[in-house]
Design a protein around this motif. Structure first.
Motif, PDB file in Angstrom:
ATOM      1  N   ALA A 130       0.809  -1.168  -0.091  1.00 25.57           N
ATOM      2  CA  ALA A 130      -0.053   0.008  -0.051  1.00 25.57           C
ATOM      3  C   ALA A 130       0.839   1.328   0.116  1.00 25.57           C
ATOM      4  O   ALA A 130       0.303   2.325  -0.363  1.00 25.57           O
ATOM      5  CB  ALA A 130      -0.974  -0.088   1.165  1.00 25.57           C
ATOM      6  N   GLN A 131       2.233   1.154   0.160  1.00 22.08           N
ATOM      7  CA  GLN A 131       3.089   2.266   0.204  1.00 22.08           C
ATOM      8  C   GLN A 131       3.523   2.593  -1.322  1.00 22.08           C
ATOM      9  O   GLN A 131       4.201   3.420  -1.434  1.00 22.08           O
ATOM     10  CB  GLN A 131       4.243   2.130   1.277  1.00 22.08           C
ATOM     11  N   GLN A 132       3.446   1.549  -1.957  1.00 16.40           N
ATOM     12  CA  GLN A 132       3.710   1.675  -3.545  1.00 16.40           C
ATOM     13  C   GLN A 132       2.816   2.251  -4.279  1.00 16.40           C
ATOM     14  O   GLN A 132       1.755   1.429  -4.305  1.00 16.40           O
ATOM     15  CB  GLN A 132       4.321   0.438  -3.987  1.00 16.40           C
ATOM     16  N   ASN A 133       3.043   3.254  -5.075  1.00 12.95           N
ATOM     17  CA  ASN A 133       2.080   3.812  -6.035  1.00 12.95           C
ATOM     18  C   ASN A 133       1.214   2.943  -6.772  1.00 12.95           C
ATOM     19  O   ASN A 133       0.004   2.949  -7.230  1.00 12.95           O
ATOM     20  CB  ASN A 133       2.594   4.974  -6.654  1.00 12.95           C
ATOM     21  N   GLU A 134       2.041   1.867  -7.528  1.00 12.81           N
ATOM     22  CA  GLU A 134       1.593   1.030  -8.479  1.00 12.81           C
ATOM     23  C   GLU A 134       0.961  -0.115  -7.961  1.00 12.81           C
ATOM     24  O   GLU A 134      -0.097  -0.982  -8.496  1.00 12.81           O
ATOM     25  CB  GLU A 134       2.504   0.472  -9.321  1.00 12.81           C
ATOM     26  N   ALA A 135       0.939  -0.091  -6.640  1.00 13.10           N
ATOM     27  CA  ALA A 135       0.076  -1.211  -5.763  1.00 13.10           C
ATOM     28  C   ALA A 135      -0.766  -0.981  -4.887  1.00 13.10           C
ATOM     29  O   ALA A 135      -1.576  -1.632  -4.344  1.00 13.10           O
ATOM     30  CB  ALA A 135       1.422  -2.200  -5.276  1.00 13.10           C
ATOM     31  N   LYS A 136      -1.003   0.326  -4.519  1.00 10.62           N
ATOM     32  CA  LYS A 136      -1.591   0.646  -3.329  1.00 10.62           C
ATOM     33  C   LYS A 136      -3.180   0.416  -3.407  1.00 10.62           C
ATOM     34  O   LYS A 136      -3.853  -0.119  -2.608  1.00 10.62           O
ATOM     35  CB  LYS A 136      -1.396   2.085  -2.935  1.00 10.62           C
ATOM     36  N   ILE A 137      -3.638   0.798  -4.702  1.00 15.71           N
ATOM     37  CA  ILE A 137      -5.178   0.436  -4.914  1.00 15.71           C
ATOM     38  C   ILE A 137      -5.498  -0.873  -4.770  1.00 15.71           C
ATOM     39  O   ILE A 137      -6.268  -1.380  -4.131  1.00 15.71           O
ATOM     40  CB  ILE A 137      -5.235   1.232  -6.269  1.00 15.71           C
ATOM     41  N   ARG A 138      -4.774  -1.689  -5.485  1.00 16.20           N
ATOM     42  CA  ARG A 138      -5.102  -3.038  -5.336  1.00 16.20           C
ATOM     43  C   ARG A 138      -5.004  -3.745  -3.917  1.00 16.20           C
ATOM     44  O   ARG A 138      -5.542  -4.531  -3.563  1.00 16.20           O
ATOM     45  CB  ARG A 138      -4.105  -3.949  -6.442  1.00 16.20           C
ATOM     46  N   ALA A 139      -3.876  -3.236  -3.375  1.00 13.26           N
ATOM     47  CA  ALA A 139      -3.675  -3.591  -1.817  1.00 13.26           C
ATOM     48  C   ALA A 139      -4.680  -3.476  -0.980  1.00 13.26           C
ATOM     49  O   ALA A 139      -5.211  -4.396  -0.260  1.00 13.26           O
ATOM     50  CB  ALA A 139      -2.372  -3.166  -1.464  1.00 13.26           C
TER      51      ALA A 139
END
Length: 362
Positions: A208-217
């Protein structure tokens, strides 16, 4: 083993989204039905998006030599009308494209739906779904998506239906060798299903701290909490998505398109989940209404594939429920008027009940 319980879990086990995109509506004549090109597929996708499944079926069922894209959109439409017909066409897809992993991927999706719908045949359909997914992996050993689908099967299906947690963990490790980020998501899913929730939460917090992954997380963890009826945790996790946005990419041929489409899809699904959370919990009604209003507006204007997302009918049904919960009877009635066509028996039951409530309170 309770066969009905087995059946109810198998759709998730073999779920594989059939990708469709949207475009402007169009009319087909007899000649164009026989020669549907890629542009026309885009246009058929628009009819699908509008819930006009019969139109899509009529346009494609008599095409003698179908492309994989044509099979996918036809099967997806049939799955909303008649699963037995969808199964027949899925079998045909595999027969005609026996060396194409996409055919088996789609076939597994239909078998999973049949397993969920057919209590006494659930185990047989589960076996077919597993076989198709294993064939897809053999044909496309470098495709992350087929490993993800097979892992999901092993996570969700009971052992009597072929599920195996040890195999699921091995598949998660294999996914990590192909794609480090997908490997983290795979491991988190494994931990959730293996009752190691703390380990999963730790991974999702990092993602969730990564821009490319936060929405999916946030979507995946929030969905887990919702399924587990931990409504407060679900709201705290999913409500973050109300204020998220994704920078639009318009060029479908660009390198950025795939990541954009995935992020946008996850964001839309997250907003729908907030609405569903409000319905199921009886709380967070205002947030649920706001989320579903955003979902409907963005669904209708987006250019990404939407067939795997909840339909406009479902979104309007849930929105009507929340508006009724907010004692806004007229808006609930107006929202129900936006529903077109038919969905499944569960949808019809909820719709019937809502209409009765509105009539009593009008």
């Amino acid at each position: 083993m309770n066969v009905k319980k087995v059946s109810s879990r198998l759709l998730c086990a073999a779920a594989v989204s059939i990708a469709l995109t949207s475009a402007g509506a169009f009319a087909l004549n007899n000649d164009s039905i026989k020669n549907i090109d890629s542009t026309s597929i885009e246009m058929l996708n628009a009819r699908f998006k509008q819930g006009d499944y019969e139109y899509v079926i009529e346009a494609l069922e008599d095409v003698k030599v179908k492309t994989p894209k044509q099979y996918n959109i036809l099967i997806s439409a049939l799955m909303n009308i008649d699963l037995d017909d969808a199964e027949e066409v899925a079998d045909e897809f595999v027969k005609n494209y026996s060396n194409d992993y996409r055919a088996y991927h789609t076939h597994a999706n239909v078998m999973g739906a049949q397993a969920s719908n057919s209590i006494f045949s659930a185990l047989g359909y589960a076996k077919k779904a597993k076989q198709s997914l294993e064939t897809a992996v053999t044909l496309a050993p470098d495709e992350v998506g087929v490993y993800q689908a097979l892992m999901q099967f092993h996570l969700m299906a009971p052992s009597i239906a072929g599920g195996d947690m040890d195999e699921a963990e091995k598949l998660a490790d294999k996914i990590a060798t192909l794609d480090a980020l997908e490997g983290q998501f795979a491991k988190a899913k494994f931990y959730l299903q293996d009752d190691q929730v703390d380990k999963a939460v730790e991974i999702y917090a990092t993602l969730a701290q990564q821009n490319e992954a936060k929405i999916r997380a946030n979507l995946e963890l929030g969905t887990h909490y919702l399924t587990d009826e931990r409504f407060q945790n679900a709201f705290e996790t999913l409500s973050v998505l109300l204020n998220e946005s994704v920078e639009t990419v318009t060029d479908k041929e660009s390198e950025q398109w795939e990541a954009y489409a995935e992020n946008k899809s996850n964001l839309l699904y997250g907003k729908y989940r907030i609405g569903l959370l409000a319905v199921q919990s009886g709380e967070y009604t205002d947030s649920g209404i706001a989320a579903l209003e955003q979902y409907i507006e963005e669904y209708n204007t987006t250019s990404i594939e939407t067939a795997h997302l909840p339909s406009m009918n479902w979104a309007n049904l849930r929105l009507a429920e929340l508006r009724l919960n907010a004692n806004d009877v007229q808006q609930a009635k107006a929202t129900l008027s936006q529903i077109n066509g038919e969905e499944d028996k569960r949808f019809a039951k909820i719709l019937k009940g809502l209409k009765k409530q509105i009539k009593k309170r009008a």
